[in-house]
Design an enzyme around this catalytic site. Structure first.
Site, PDB file in Angstrom:
ATOM      1  N   GLY A  13      43.353  42.438  36.292  1.00 31.89           N
ATOM      2  CA  GLY A  13      42.963  43.167  37.494  1.00 31.89           C
ATOM      3  C   GLY A  13      42.249  42.259  38.477  1.00 31.89           C
ATOM      4  N   CYS A  14      41.370  42.836  39.268  1.00 35.74           N
ATOM      5  CA  CYS A  14      40.650  42.086  40.299  1.00 35.74           C
ATOM      6  C   CYS A  14      39.796  40.993  39.681  1.00 35.74           C
ATOM      7  CB  CYS A  14      39.769  43.044  41.104  1.00 35.74           C
ATOM      8  SG  CYS A  14      38.696  42.206  42.292  1.00 35.74           S
TER       9      CYS A  14
END
Length: 227
Positions: free
Chosen positions: A58-59
């Site tokens: 993810g981020c």
């Protein structure tokens, strides 16, 4: 008339074949196939003798903050890996056409924290069944990838994935397992983002809650005074 119909039929057939070829040989598919065949690259140790490991989940603002809180981790660097283009940027990776995912380079002291523990941190700090993203971040650039640099690391990953899949059935771990090739360091403004921008809405609403969930699961792995 028959000749015209024959020409038309041939044109449609060629177009269909071209479409199928494009679909089969799309950059992301081609890159995935190529990676499956390549041997992993061993990242050089630092001058201080610290090892390196690579994860995408993810981020990278979130993942960087998680690993920064772990004992034995000297540095967590945001960047890009897993794709087929050179010198990816935040803008290019966000198109989803580079094959790269937001990733982190973890520089760690293997005498304090093992690669196996870093893998536990990885799976313990994300939604392990979410495909192509984490939380609100969706797309191939946010997909989960765990990179190995040798057979020993791959065995550690494979065993942990197998155990997780057994407990998750009929669901399964979404993370791709890839041989490491190269890590591209991200833009300077992405580094230490959670630490430097504590009041950013995304940090307060997504990164910090994810960090706190991880810390509650693994208090024994945390650095003293981790926020």
């Amino acid at each position: 008339m028959k000749i015209t119909k024959l020409i038309l039929f041939c044109f449609v057939l060629i177009a269909a074949m071209a479409c199928q070829t494009a679909k089969t040989d799309s950059p992301s598919d081609a890159a995935s196939s190529a990676k499956a065949m390549k041997a992993p690259v061993k990242a050089a140790s630092t001058s201080e003798g610290f090892e390196k490991a690579y994860f995408a989940s993810g981020c990278f603002w979130c993942v960087e903050a998680v690993y920064e809180s772990v004992k034995g981790v000297q540095e967590s660097i945001s960047g890009y890996s897993g794709g087929h283009t050179k010198s990816p940027t935040y803008e290019s990776s966000n198109t989803g056409r580079t094959g790269h995912a937001e990733a982190v380079e973890i520089i760690y002291d293997s005498a304090v924290v093992s690669f196996a523990s870093l893998v536990d941190v990885y799976f313990g700090s994300q939604n392990i069944t979410q495909v192509n993203g984490q939380g609100p971040d969706r797309g191939s650039q946010y997909r989960s990838i765990i990179f190995y640099q040798n057979d020993e690391q791959k065995q550690i990953i494979d065993e942990k994935v197998a155990a997780l899949n057994k407990s998750l059935a009929p669901d399964k771990v979404a993370a791709e397992v890839m041989p490491f090739e190269k890590f591209w360091i991200g833009e300077e403004y992405h580094q230490d983002y959670e630490k430097l921008h504590p009041n950013h809405p995304y940090i307060k609403g997504v990164s910090v809650p994810r960090l706190k969930r991880f810390q509650a699961k693994f208090p024994e792995l945390l650095k003293e005074g981790s926020h």
